[in-house]
Design an enzyme around this catalytic site. Sequence first.
Site, mmCIF file in Angstrom:
data_model
loop_
_atom_site.group_PDB
_atom_site.id
_atom_site.type_symbol
_atom_site.label_atom_id
_atom_site.label_comp_id
_atom_site.label_asym_id
_atom_site.label_seq_id
_atom_site.Cartn_x
_atom_site.Cartn_y
_atom_site.Cartn_z
ATOM 1 N N TYR A 162 0.830 -1.199 0.000
ATOM 2 C CA TYR A 162 0.000 0.000 0.000
ATOM 3 C C TYR A 162 0.863 1.247 0.000
ATOM 4 O O TYR A 162 2.066 1.196 0.266
ATOM 5 C CB TYR A 162 -0.933 0.011 1.212
ATOM 6 C CG TYR A 162 -0.247 0.354 2.522
ATOM 7 C CD1 TYR A 162 -0.354 1.630 3.077
ATOM 8 C CD2 TYR A 162 0.528 -0.592 3.199
ATOM 9 C CE1 TYR A 162 0.276 1.958 4.278
ATOM 10 C CE2 TYR A 162 1.159 -0.284 4.398
ATOM 11 C CZ TYR A 162 1.032 0.988 4.931
ATOM 12 O OH TYR A 162 1.668 1.315 6.107
ATOM 13 N N LYS A 220 6.698 -1.945 1.974
ATOM 14 C CA LYS A 220 5.510 -1.322 2.562
ATOM 15 C C LYS A 220 4.329 -2.272 2.368
ATOM 16 O O LYS A 220 3.437 -2.060 1.538
ATOM 17 C CB LYS A 220 5.240 0.048 1.942
ATOM 18 C CG LYS A 220 4.300 0.925 2.788
ATOM 19 C CD LYS A 220 4.292 2.347 2.285
ATOM 20 C CE LYS A 220 3.338 3.230 3.068
ATOM 21 N NZ LYS A 220 3.753 3.423 4.478
ATOM 22 N N GLU A 243 12.880 2.951 14.116
ATOM 23 C CA GLU A 243 11.980 3.989 13.614
ATOM 24 C C GLU A 243 10.738 4.036 14.487
ATOM 25 O O GLU A 243 10.654 3.337 15.500
ATOM 26 C CB GLU A 243 11.601 3.716 12.159
ATOM 27 C CG GLU A 243 10.936 2.372 11.934
ATOM 28 C CD GLU A 243 10.649 2.087 10.472
ATOM 29 O OE1 GLU A 243 10.626 3.031 9.666
ATOM 30 O OE2 GLU A 243 10.432 0.907 10.135
ATOM 31 N N LEU A 273 11.451 1.353 6.993
ATOM 32 C CA LEU A 273 10.898 1.797 5.717
ATOM 33 C C LEU A 273 11.565 3.116 5.353
ATOM 34 O O LEU A 273 11.618 4.038 6.177
ATOM 35 C CB LEU A 273 9.385 2.011 5.838
ATOM 36 C CG LEU A 273 8.696 2.471 4.554
ATOM 37 C CD1 LEU A 273 8.659 1.342 3.529
ATOM 38 C CD2 LEU A 273 7.291 2.981 4.841
#
Length: 280
Positions: free
Chosen positions: A32, A146, A178, A202
């Site tokens: 996505y 992702k 993260e 990511l």
Amino acid sequence: MNTVFLNGEFINREEAKVAIEDRGYQFGDGIYEVIRVYSGKTFTMKEHMERLYQSADKMKLTIPYELDELTGVIHELIKANSIQDGSVYLQVTRGVAPRQHNFPSSEIKGSVVAYANEVPRPLQQMQDGVTAKLVEDIRWLRCDIKSLNLLGNLLAKEEAVSEGHYEAILHRGDTVTEGSASNAFIIKNDEIVTHPATNLILNGITRRVIQDICKRNGMSFQEKSFSVDEVLDADELFIASTTSEVMPVVKIDDKEIGNGKPGSVTKKLQELFEERINKG
């Protein structure tokens, strides 16, 4: 805001249905992107779309539309739903097939869903700063994709939000990776530091914009690992994402960061990011 895109058709949101054997529903077997819209125009859409196709390649997933076709879909959704400040959600799964763990036949066509919503900018939070919680990173080892496999992110986010925080800052052992839905940055002696773009994070589009802003404005930007202790000892801490933009974190767990207020470097980045938005 009632028009959505589902497998080649623009239809009313209430009419949009997905099959019970869609592999995205049963396995999280899909990818996505979330694309920001400012004043009716997309922001960094090219980068988002390129990453979508990169994620597909890493998962051996075939997107049943060319990049320019999906780009057109997004523009049509924004127009049809009269979106001014909002976002477009785009999802591709491996398609509908009898439930089995191995991939279905290549004849099975992927499923594509997209919709647009008005999403206000978090201006007050960006001005005041937010709090975060340190949470152990239990996610899989391909965070560079992702994908729809977000259970680890959800558990961390819920733990943080349930205790009154905006975000969870994840760490594998002593190494900070993260946020649960963002990239994390520390600032020490005016140097901006974030985790390298490896399989453990990511490589966020907003992260890339910040990196470019720093390069163009002579600001020190380093991609290197940093520890939990370095976070707690940082002069400034911020997170960044498509919807959070450049978000100062003024307190993590019970520890204030710096003087407990958004710092000067973070504020400068916010100003420069705002200029980038206005440029389109």
